[in-house]
Motif scaffolding. Structure first.
Motif, mmCIF file in Angstrom:
data_model
loop_
_atom_site.group_PDB
_atom_site.id
_atom_site.type_symbol
_atom_site.label_atom_id
_atom_site.label_comp_id
_atom_site.label_asym_id
_atom_site.label_seq_id
_atom_site.Cartn_x
_atom_site.Cartn_y
_atom_site.Cartn_z
ATOM 1 N N ARG A 152 18.167 -54.846 -33.281
ATOM 2 C CA ARG A 152 19.229 -54.373 -32.386
ATOM 3 C C ARG A 152 19.588 -52.913 -32.659
ATOM 4 N NH1 ARG A 152 24.236 -56.330 -32.454
ATOM 5 N NH2 ARG A 152 24.224 -56.864 -34.676
ATOM 6 N N PHE A 153 19.525 -52.509 -33.922
ATOM 7 C CA PHE A 153 19.893 -51.147 -34.309
ATOM 8 C C PHE A 153 18.645 -50.375 -34.727
ATOM 9 C CE2 PHE A 153 24.540 -52.022 -35.848
ATOM 10 C CZ PHE A 153 24.812 -52.643 -34.637
ATOM 11 N N THR A 154 18.632 -49.099 -34.419
ATOM 12 C CA THR A 154 17.538 -48.213 -34.798
ATOM 13 C C THR A 154 18.113 -46.909 -35.314
ATOM 14 O OG1 THR A 154 16.149 -49.131 -33.031
ATOM 15 C CG2 THR A 154 15.440 -47.056 -34.024
ATOM 16 N N VAL A 155 17.579 -46.430 -36.437
ATOM 17 C CA VAL A 155 18.014 -45.145 -36.988
ATOM 18 C C VAL A 155 16.907 -44.123 -36.765
ATOM 19 C CG1 VAL A 155 17.216 -45.778 -39.320
ATOM 20 C CG2 VAL A 155 18.942 -43.973 -39.024
ATOM 21 N N SER A 156 17.305 -42.918 -36.407
ATOM 22 C CA SER A 156 16.335 -41.850 -36.159
ATOM 23 C C SER A 156 16.999 -40.512 -36.436
ATOM 24 C CB SER A 156 15.842 -41.911 -34.709
ATOM 25 O OG SER A 156 16.921 -41.687 -33.812
ATOM 26 N N ARG A 157 16.235 -39.436 -36.254
ATOM 27 C CA ARG A 157 16.822 -38.113 -36.492
ATOM 28 C C ARG A 157 16.136 -37.080 -35.615
ATOM 29 N NH1 ARG A 157 13.994 -37.135 -42.428
ATOM 30 N NH2 ARG A 157 12.054 -36.253 -41.605
ATOM 31 N N ASP A 158 16.838 -35.961 -35.467
ATOM 32 C CA ASP A 158 16.304 -34.783 -34.786
ATOM 33 C C ASP A 158 16.320 -33.658 -35.803
ATOM 34 O OD1 ASP A 158 16.039 -32.367 -33.361
ATOM 35 O OD2 ASP A 158 16.831 -33.263 -31.546
ATOM 36 N N ASN A 159 15.155 -33.299 -36.306
ATOM 37 C CA ASN A 159 15.086 -32.280 -37.365
ATOM 38 C C ASN A 159 15.631 -30.936 -36.890
ATOM 39 O OD1 ASN A 159 13.944 -34.140 -39.086
ATOM 40 N ND2 ASN A 159 11.841 -33.460 -38.717
ATOM 41 N N ALA A 160 15.315 -30.583 -35.667
ATOM 42 C CA ALA A 160 15.742 -29.281 -35.153
ATOM 43 C C ALA A 160 17.264 -29.174 -35.059
ATOM 44 C CB ALA A 160 15.122 -29.040 -33.784
ATOM 45 N N LYS A 161 17.914 -30.303 -34.754
ATOM 46 C CA LYS A 161 19.380 -30.299 -34.639
ATOM 47 C C LYS A 161 20.047 -30.753 -35.931
ATOM 48 C CE LYS A 161 19.403 -31.160 -29.658
ATOM 49 N NZ LYS A 161 19.868 -32.046 -28.561
ATOM 50 N N ASN A 162 19.230 -31.123 -36.924
ATOM 51 C CA ASN A 162 19.762 -31.620 -38.201
ATOM 52 C C ASN A 162 20.774 -32.742 -37.960
ATOM 53 O OD1 ASN A 162 19.137 -31.031 -40.990
ATOM 54 N ND2 ASN A 162 21.297 -30.521 -41.263
ATOM 55 N N THR A 163 20.389 -33.655 -37.128
ATOM 56 C CA THR A 163 21.272 -34.733 -36.689
ATOM 57 C C THR A 163 20.570 -36.074 -36.855
ATOM 58 O OG1 THR A 163 22.400 -33.302 -35.097
ATOM 59 C CG2 THR A 163 22.549 -35.667 -34.716
ATOM 60 N N VAL A 164 21.338 -37.035 -37.296
ATOM 61 C CA VAL A 164 20.844 -38.394 -37.468
ATOM 62 C C VAL A 164 21.518 -39.280 -36.416
ATOM 63 C CG1 VAL A 164 20.706 -40.353 -39.056
ATOM 64 C CG2 VAL A 164 20.475 -38.031 -39.928
ATOM 65 N N PHE A 165 20.780 -40.242 -35.899
ATOM 66 C CA PHE A 165 21.301 -41.102 -34.840
ATOM 67 C C PHE A 165 21.256 -42.572 -35.260
ATOM 68 C CE2 PHE A 165 21.466 -37.757 -31.751
ATOM 69 C CZ PHE A 165 20.401 -36.923 -32.051
ATOM 70 N N LEU A 166 22.160 -43.342 -34.685
ATOM 71 C CA LEU A 166 22.112 -44.794 -34.817
ATOM 72 C C LEU A 166 22.213 -45.370 -33.408
ATOM 73 C CD1 LEU A 166 22.059 -47.238 -36.788
ATOM 74 C CD2 LEU A 166 24.561 -47.292 -36.568
ATOM 75 N N GLN A 167 21.100 -45.875 -32.925
ATOM 76 C CA GLN A 167 21.075 -46.506 -31.610
ATOM 77 C C GLN A 167 21.398 -47.981 -31.784
ATOM 78 O OE1 GLN A 167 20.303 -45.121 -28.366
ATOM 79 N NE2 GLN A 167 21.168 -47.116 -27.792
#
Length: 126
Positions: A66-81
């Motif tokens: 149900r949950f997925t963790v990812s990141r955007d290196n260029a924005k130095n941001t981590v996400f939790l979908q």
């Protein structure tokens, strides 16, 4: 100075989705892993997900699928979908940065992280 700022929380109906973001400054996600924890009222803080500096991920078994963790290196941001949300997912969600650089360990305990965001409220209505 390391700072983490979460966003994306809110009120959603059961079965809905949210994507949380954690903007990190003062420390690169290419060097330090990051994690997500949550704390519901009257309960202890609970591990949710982690992403290492190499991009390896682990999500708590009860939320896997149900949950997925990812990141955007260029924005130095981590996400939790978060998808298929349930009322029991209601909590304050916190983003955190790992204590040690270049750690490939899929850390799941709060003691392995040092800097924390202020948290973002997620409320799932039934």
């Amino acid at each position: 100075q390391v700072q983490l700022v979460e966003s994306g929380g809110g009120l959603v109906q059961a079965g809905g989705s949210l994507r949380l973001a954690c903007a990190i400054s003062g420390r690169s996600v290419r060097t330090y892993g990051a994690g997500w924890f949550r704390q519901a009222p009257g309960k202890e803080r609970e591990f949710v997900a982690v992403i290492t500096w190499t991009g390896g991920t682990y999500v708590h078994d009860s939320m896997n699928g149900r949950f997925t963790v990812s990141r955007d290196n260029a924005k130095n941001t981590v996400f939790l979908q978060m998808t298929s949300l349930k009322p029991e997912d209601t909590a304050i969600y916190y983003c955190t940065s790992h204590k040690h650089p270049y750690s490939g360990i899929l850390s799941t305990t709060a003691e392995e992280f040092d800097y924390w965001g202020q948290g973002t409220q997620v409320t799932v209505s039934s």
